[in-house]
Write a protein that holds these residues in place. Structure first.
Motif, PDB file in Angstrom:
ATOM      1  N   ARG A 103      46.786  33.954  38.679  1.00 44.26           N
ATOM      2  CA  ARG A 103      47.299  35.240  38.205  1.00 44.26           C
ATOM      3  C   ARG A 103      47.741  36.070  39.402  1.00 44.26           C
ATOM      4  NH1 ARG A 103      43.270  39.191  39.204  1.00 44.26           N
ATOM      5  NH2 ARG A 103      41.329  38.271  39.859  1.00 44.26           N
ATOM      6  N   VAL A 104      48.477  37.136  39.111  1.00 44.92           N
ATOM      7  CA  VAL A 104      48.815  38.123  40.138  1.00 44.92           C
ATOM      8  C   VAL A 104      47.763  39.218  40.057  1.00 44.92           C
ATOM      9  CG1 VAL A 104      50.520  39.796  40.958  1.00 44.92           C
ATOM     10  CG2 VAL A 104      51.269  37.605  40.019  1.00 44.92           C
ATOM     11  N   THR A 105      47.114  39.504  41.162  1.00 39.43           N
ATOM     12  CA  THR A 105      46.054  40.507  41.195  1.00 39.43           C
ATOM     13  C   THR A 105      46.648  41.906  41.338  1.00 39.43           C
ATOM     14  OG1 THR A 105      45.830  40.384  43.597  1.00 39.43           O
ATOM     15  CG2 THR A 105      44.478  38.859  42.283  1.00 39.43           C
ATOM     16  N   GLY A 106      45.802  42.905  41.181  1.00 39.53           N
ATOM     17  CA  GLY A 106      46.237  44.295  41.298  1.00 39.53           C
ATOM     18  C   GLY A 106      46.798  44.639  42.660  1.00 39.53           C
ATOM     19  N   TYR A 110      48.907  36.286  44.428  1.00 39.91           N
ATOM     20  CA  TYR A 110      48.888  35.265  43.399  1.00 39.91           C
ATOM     21  C   TYR A 110      47.737  34.349  43.777  1.00 39.91           C
ATOM     22  CZ  TYR A 110      50.195  31.744  40.040  1.00 39.91           C
ATOM     23  OH  TYR A 110      50.179  30.867  38.967  1.00 39.91           O
ATOM     24  N   GLU A 111      46.745  34.257  42.906  1.00 39.72           N
ATOM     25  CA  GLU A 111      45.552  33.503  43.260  1.00 39.72           C
ATOM     26  C   GLU A 111      44.825  32.990  42.045  1.00 39.72           C
ATOM     27  OE1 GLU A 111      43.122  36.501  45.190  1.00 39.72           O
ATOM     28  OE2 GLU A 111      42.055  36.892  43.327  1.00 39.72           O
ATOM     29  N   SER A 112      43.999  31.989  42.290  1.00 43.27           N
ATOM     30  CA  SER A 112      42.966  31.573  41.348  1.00 43.27           C
ATOM     31  C   SER A 112      41.667  31.588  42.144  1.00 43.27           C
ATOM     32  CB  SER A 112      43.242  30.174  40.791  1.00 43.27           C
ATOM     33  OG  SER A 112      43.132  29.206  41.811  1.00 43.27           O
ATOM     34  N   VAL A 113      40.552  31.535  41.431  1.00 40.54           N
ATOM     35  CA  VAL A 113      39.254  31.550  42.103  1.00 40.54           C
ATOM     36  C   VAL A 113      38.401  30.432  41.515  1.00 40.54           C
ATOM     37  CG1 VAL A 113      37.204  32.914  42.656  1.00 40.54           C
ATOM     38  CG2 VAL A 113      39.427  34.057  42.431  1.00 40.54           C
ATOM     39  N   ILE A 114      37.846  29.611  42.406  1.00 35.90           N
ATOM     40  CA  ILE A 114      36.972  28.513  41.995  1.00 35.90           C
ATOM     41  C   ILE A 114      35.675  28.596  42.793  1.00 35.90           C
ATOM     42  CG2 ILE A 114      38.887  26.997  41.353  1.00 35.90           C
ATOM     43  CD1 ILE A 114      37.104  25.919  44.341  1.00 35.90           C
ATOM     44  N   GLU A 115      34.680  27.839  42.362  1.00 34.85           N
ATOM     45  CA  GLU A 115      33.435  27.741  43.122  1.00 34.85           C
ATOM     46  C   GLU A 115      33.337  26.346  43.716  1.00 34.85           C
ATOM     47  OE1 GLU A 115      30.221  28.693  40.487  1.00 34.85           O
ATOM     48  OE2 GLU A 115      30.598  30.840  40.630  1.00 34.85           O
ATOM     49  N   ASP A 116      32.825  26.284  44.943  1.00 36.33           N
ATOM     50  CA  ASP A 116      32.571  24.983  45.563  1.00 36.33           C
ATOM     51  C   ASP A 116      31.295  24.391  44.955  1.00 36.33           C
ATOM     52  OD1 ASP A 116      30.335  26.086  46.909  1.00 36.33           O
ATOM     53  OD2 ASP A 116      31.321  26.125  48.864  1.00 36.33           O
ATOM     54  N   PRO A 117      30.862  23.220  45.388  1.00 36.05           N
ATOM     55  CA  PRO A 117      29.690  22.588  44.773  1.00 36.05           C
ATOM     56  C   PRO A 117      28.412  23.424  44.822  1.00 36.05           C
ATOM     57  CG  PRO A 117      30.887  20.958  46.046  1.00 36.05           C
ATOM     58  CD  PRO A 117      31.515  22.294  46.334  1.00 36.05           C
ATOM     59  N   GLU A 118      28.309  24.378  45.755  1.00 35.54           N
ATOM     60  CA  GLU A 118      27.104  25.206  45.846  1.00 35.54           C
ATOM     61  C   GLU A 118      27.306  26.611  45.292  1.00 35.54           C
ATOM     62  OE1 GLU A 118      25.366  25.038  49.720  1.00 35.54           O
ATOM     63  OE2 GLU A 118      25.147  22.864  49.633  1.00 35.54           O
ATOM     64  N   GLY A 119      28.442  26.847  44.623  1.00 34.85           N
ATOM     65  CA  GLY A 119      28.680  28.131  44.000  1.00 34.85           C
ATOM     66  C   GLY A 119      29.333  29.167  44.883  1.00 34.85           C
ATOM     67  N   THR A 121      32.395  31.138  46.468  1.00 38.56           N
ATOM     68  CA  THR A 121      33.683  31.474  45.898  1.00 38.56           C
ATOM     69  C   THR A 121      34.819  31.202  46.876  1.00 38.56           C
ATOM     70  OG1 THR A 121      32.581  33.214  44.626  1.00 38.56           O
ATOM     71  CG2 THR A 121      34.962  33.328  44.760  1.00 38.56           C
ATOM     72  N   ILE A 122      35.854  30.512  46.353  1.00 42.67           N
ATOM     73  CA  ILE A 122      37.058  30.230  47.124  1.00 42.67           C
ATOM     74  C   ILE A 122      38.253  30.754  46.354  1.00 42.67           C
ATOM     75  CG2 ILE A 122      38.538  28.442  48.119  1.00 42.67           C
ATOM     76  CD1 ILE A 122      36.016  26.627  48.175  1.00 42.67           C
ATOM     77  N   GLU A 123      39.047  31.611  47.005  1.00 47.42           N
ATOM     78  CA  GLU A 123      40.318  32.046  46.441  1.00 47.42           C
ATOM     79  C   GLU A 123      41.388  31.076  46.904  1.00 47.42           C
ATOM     80  OE1 GLU A 123      41.243  36.064  47.593  1.00 47.42           O
ATOM     81  OE2 GLU A 123      39.682  36.892  46.308  1.00 47.42           O
ATOM     82  N   LEU A 124      42.135  30.538  45.968  1.00 51.69           N
ATOM     83  CA  LEU A 124      43.298  29.715  46.296  1.00 51.69           C
ATOM     84  C   LEU A 124      44.503  30.636  46.137  1.00 51.69           C
ATOM     85  CD1 LEU A 124      42.335  26.563  44.216  1.00 51.69           C
ATOM     86  CD2 LEU A 124      41.924  26.975  46.667  1.00 51.69           C
ATOM     87  N   THR A 125      45.239  30.849  47.224  1.00 47.00           N
ATOM     88  CA  THR A 125      46.299  31.839  47.203  1.00 47.00           C
ATOM     89  C   THR A 125      47.567  31.296  47.850  1.00 47.00           C
ATOM     90  OG1 THR A 125      46.811  34.153  47.751  1.00 47.00           O
ATOM     91  CG2 THR A 125      45.534  32.916  49.362  1.00 47.00           C
TER      92      THR A 125
END
Length: 126
Positions: A103-106, A110-119, A121-125
């Motif tokens: 999505r486009v943030t405020g 333009y990003e999505s957010v996922i969690e790695d194996p230990e939780g 947070t990683i923004e993919l931008t």
């Protein structure tokens, strides 16, 4: 791919900005403020390397809140929207937790957010 920025939750946004500007010659952008989410931040740019995002929101120092003072996330720039979409799909299909879809943030990312194996947070931008 490159590390685009690292983010940290802070109690005193202005003091932290002053610290990094004074001692590390960082350049601060105009403050971003989302009144609905009671969130504000600065991006600090250094002469070389990734940027630092310092963030504050109401209640951040409340121990019952999910967000805590300290490191918040790492953002990895993938270069373009299609790469963000593809990596998001790949990680989600491989079972990694999707926090937010592309999505486009405020503040214009333009990003999505996922969690790695230990939780973590990683923004993919872009």
């Amino acid at each position: 791919m490159k590390i685009e920025h690292v983010a940290i939750w802070v109690k005193d946004l202005e003091a932290m900005k002053s610290f990094y500007v004074k001692y590390f010659n960082a350049k601060a952008n105009a403050k971003y403020h989302n009144k609905d989410k009671k969130f504000e931040s600065y991006f600090l740019t250094f002469d070389e390397g990734a940027r630092l995002e310092i963030m504050r929101k109401e209640g951040i120092d409340n121990p019952d809140q999910d967000d805590r003072i300290g490191w918040a996330h790492i953002a990895i720039s993938l270069g373009n929207r299609e790469a963000v979409n593809q990596m998001t799909d790949c990680l989600q299909k491989d079972g990694y937790h999707l926090v937010s879809a592309p999505r486009v943030t405020g503040d214009g990312y333009y990003e999505s957010v996922i969690e790695d194996p230990e939780g973590n947070t990683i923004e993919l931008t872009v």
